[in-house]
Design an enzyme around this catalytic site. Structure first.
Site, short mmCIF file in Angstrom:
data_model
loop_
_atom_site.label_atom_id
_atom_site.label_comp_id
_atom_site.label_asym_id
_atom_site.label_seq_id
_atom_site.Cartn_x
_atom_site.Cartn_y
_atom_site.Cartn_z
N HIS A 53 0.78 -1.25 -0.03
CA HIS A 53 0.03 0.06 -0.11
C HIS A 53 0.80 0.99 -0.10
O HIS A 53 1.77 1.25 0.70
CB HIS A 53 -0.93 0.15 1.17
N HIS A 73 -9.08 -1.32 -9.32
CA HIS A 73 -9.23 -1.03 -7.92
C HIS A 73 -10.05 -2.15 -7.16
O HIS A 73 -10.83 -2.87 -7.95
CB HIS A 73 -10.20 0.24 -8.04
N ASP A 90 -4.22 6.81 -8.45
CA ASP A 90 -2.74 6.86 -8.45
C ASP A 90 -1.98 6.87 -9.97
O ASP A 90 -0.95 7.37 -10.06
CB ASP A 90 -2.30 5.58 -7.99
#
Length: 448
Positions: free
Chosen positions: A282, A328, A383
């Protein structure tokens, strides 16, 4: 009137440390934010009663099942946490207290001359569920500016850290060390009632949010610049002060930072802790996107055709790698946080080479990923874009990006913490099992 946070001189890291001095003059007395804290005081009893009634009526009602795959898959999609501040929908993306990213951009107050929402506004929204007025947001800006001074012992600690210590490790250490200033610790040691835990927690949240940009700026200036940090200006908003301390004063950078700090502020109850923002699972995603883009451009060049991009995507996938920035865990459409960054880029940096490639990826990558057939969501996430914006404005130090993420995410985490204390929520204690115990459970159910 500027409230100085002190001078930090750390450019050499040499034995001349004893000659270096830091000073942090007194800042204006903290003014209690009556409008926000009073609004919370009025909201809390209503929410307490709502939950009390809900539990009394439905306490034994089952709302979900758990599969073996979920147990081994990070508890994904298990309905087991209560987080009032935000909700992630597979089709709509993240909503802050029911408001979408686009709605927040439209409704939340903006700085004079700015076009993006002020993070102070989203903090107010997360705490209260209400859209604040510009006056209330300005009050928060002024209050945070008055609380922004960092304790001298923390400044000295940051100055003493070696340049090899990761920026996130420095941020985490500084947050821990500022426990010395905790109003909750003081209240708890004096025997404060549990019903009042939230009050000192609120003060700690306000203090910490106010100080985080200062800490983050000291880290950045120590590692990558001359070690000097500008003073806080009490007439400027949180993001503008943060940008100035970092050393970036362009109006569109400040607006970009406001947008960045707003859209990364919260993400349901699965928020990663401060020490989970720069590891292999992460927090490094936007950095990985930039590395992948740099590899692409090193192999193909700055001008890339759609066919070349398609071939490179297949090369990445066939090598067993993923395409960073796409897909995602929950979303099944383009991340709204990606879309608002794309719109910002179309306005402010349409000809930036990296943005051009990212735009091409937006057209080409979903088709390739769909054809591969291994992803449930072939669309870009937040991102895929955030690192490109930072690169454009000259913040090229990728190891630092998760510090910005941490400063932003504090808004959501600390809002939730205030409510956790107000509602008397316990520590989450999910039951863990060994693999052998899982097998026995399956045998009881007659599973084959």
């Amino acid at each position: 009137m500027a409230a100085s946070l002190g001078r930090v001189v750390t450019s050499t890291r040499s034995s001349t440390w004893n000659l270096m001095r830091q000073w942090i003059p007194a800042v204006p007395q903290v003014r209690e934010l009556h409008s926000l804290k009073q609004e919370l005081a009025e909201l809390i009893p209503k929410k307490q009663n709502e939950i009390k009634e809900l539990k009394a009526k439905y306490k034994d009602t089952v709302i979900g099942d758990v599969t073996v795959d979920q147990i081994y898959g990070g508890m994904r999609d298990i309905k087991a946490l209560v987080t009032e501040t935000s909700l992630l929908d597979a089709n709509e993306g993240i909503r802050f207290r029911g408001y979408s990213i686009a709605e927040c951009q439209k409704l939340l107050p903006k700085a004079a001359g700015g076009e993006e929402p002020l993070p102070e506004g989203v903090f107010y929204l997360l705490l209260t569920g209400n859209i604040p007025s510009k006056k209330k947001v300005d009050e928060i800006s002024q209050d945070w500016a008055s609380r922004a001074a960092v304790p001298q012992h923390v400044v000295q600690m940051l100055n003493n850290f070696p340049s090899t210590l990761h920026p996130m490790s420095q941020l985490s250490a500084a947050v821990t060390a500022m426990n010395s200033e905790s109003k909750f610790v003081k209240a708890y040691s004096e025997g404060v009632s549990k019903t009042k835990y939230w009050e000192s927690t609120y003060e700690d949240a306000m203090d910490l949010i106010a100080k985080l940009p200062t800490v983050a700026a000291i880290i950045y200036r120590n590692l990558y610049r001359d070690g000097k940090v500008k003073a806080i200006n009490s007439s400027r908003d949180w993001s503008a002060n943060f940008a100035a301390m970092l050393g970036y004063d362009k109006p569109d950078f400040i607006d970009m930072l406001r947008l960045y700090l707003t859209i990364h502020c919260d993400h349901e109850g699965g928020n990663a802790g401060m020490n989970g923002l720069a590891g292999p699972l992460h927090g490094l995603a936007n950095q990985e996107v930039l590395i992948w883009l740099s590899e692409l451009q090193a192999e193909i060049g700055m001008e890339v055709t759609n066919k070349q991009l398609e071939d490179y995507l297949w090369k990445t996938l066939n090598s067993g790698r993923v395409v960073p920035g796409f897909g995602h865990a929950v979303l099944r459409k383009t991340d709204p946080r990606y879309i608002c960054q794309r719109e910002f880029s179309q306005k402010h940096l349409p000809n930036f080479p990296l943005f051009k490639v990212v735009s091409q990826l937006y057209e080409v990558a979903p088709k390739v990923l769909t054809a591969q057939g291994k992803t449930k969501n072939p669309w870009p996430n937040v991102d895929a874009h955030s690192g490109v914006l930072l690169q454009y404005y000259g913040m090229t130090e990728m190891n630092y990006y998760t510090v910005l993420f941490g400063v932003s995410r504090a808004l959501g985490v600390l809002s939730s913490l205030v409510w956790d204390r107000a509602l008397g929520f316990p520590i989450e204690r999910p039951k863990s099992l060994t693999t052998e115990a899982i097998k026995k459970e399956l045998e009881k159910k007659g599973a084959h």
